[in-house]
Structure formats: structure tokens, C-alpha cells
Design a protein around this motif. Structure first.
Motif, short mmCIF file in Angstrom:
data_model
loop_
_atom_site.label_atom_id
_atom_site.label_comp_id
_atom_site.label_asym_id
_atom_site.label_seq_id
_atom_site.Cartn_x
_atom_site.Cartn_y
_atom_site.Cartn_z
N CYS A 37 16.20 47.50 35.30
CA CYS A 37 17.29 47.29 34.51
C CYS A 37 18.39 48.45 34.56
CB CYS A 37 16.82 46.77 33.07
SG CYS A 37 16.27 48.28 32.24
N GLU A 51 14.27 44.50 29.45
CA GLU A 51 14.55 43.19 29.41
C GLU A 51 13.91 42.45 30.45
OE1 GLU A 51 15.47 41.37 26.81
OE2 GLU A 51 15.16 43.37 25.56
N SER A 55 11.99 39.39 31.07
CA SER A 55 12.27 38.07 31.51
C SER A 55 11.75 37.53 32.52
CB SER A 55 13.90 38.21 31.93
OG SER A 55 13.98 38.88 32.97
#
Length: 103
Positions: A37, A51, A55
Motif C-alpha cells: 500500500c 488496507e 481488501s
């Protein structure tokens, strides 16, 4: 508990695992960013804050592996290991029943 697991737990609690942020702090690396990320990769970030990993279902996979290990240990303690029953284990979640397939 296996010595490597105990070592991992202790290093995790004291934030001395080889995260990119720690490697920069120890002058072993120049870049503290997460390869997924591009955020700052700390121990906390790796365990629960990325994140992209969230996901992609990486935390769910890891959580399910922990649950499978717990089920295996409980079954072994009770003397009821059935390899065929370990291929799919049903866990009750907050939202209902979720079937997880081991593998």
C-alpha cells in the motif's frame, strides 16, 4: 508452545520484528514503505492495518488458519483427531455461521 512461536510473540509485543520501519531504524534499509500500500510498514501495520491486505482477504486467511490450529489442538487434547473432519471446520461468527475449508 514451540520456541519459535514464543520468540515471535515476544518480538511482536516489543515491536522488534523485521518490519521495514524497524529495518530503517536499525540502518539496514532506506525505505520504510509497505510494498502493498506504500504506507509506513510497522509491525502493527503488517498485523492489522494494511488496507490492501485487508481488501485482498489476507487477514481473513490468517485468522482462519489460527482458528484451524486452535480446533486442531482442542481435538488433539480431547483425543478426537479425525483428519477427514479437519478438511472443513465450521466456526460461528458474529454475523452467523461461516464455513471455512481447510487445505
Amino acid at each position: 508452545m514451540a520456541p519459535l512461536r514464543i520468540s515471535f510473540l515476544i518480538r511482536s509485543v516489543y515491536d522488534i520484528l523485521r518490519s521495514n520501519a524497524n529495518l530503517v531504524r536499525w540502518r539496514k534499509k532506506d525505505d520504510p514503505t509497505c510494498p502493498l500500500c506504500q504506507g509506513r510498514q510497522t509491525t502493527e501495520h503488517v498485523r492489522s492495518s494494511c488496507e490492501v491486505a485487508l481488501s485482498q482477504g489476507r487477514y481473513t486467511w490468517r485468522h482462519n488458519r489460527v482458528l484451524q490450529e486452535l480446533a486442531s489442538v482442542i481435538s488433539a487434547t480431547e483425543g478426537e483427531i479425525h483428519p477427514s473432519s479437519m478438511s472443513s471446520t465450521v466456526f460461528t461468527t458474529e454475523g452467523g455461521v461461516k464455513k471455512w475449508h481447510g487445505g
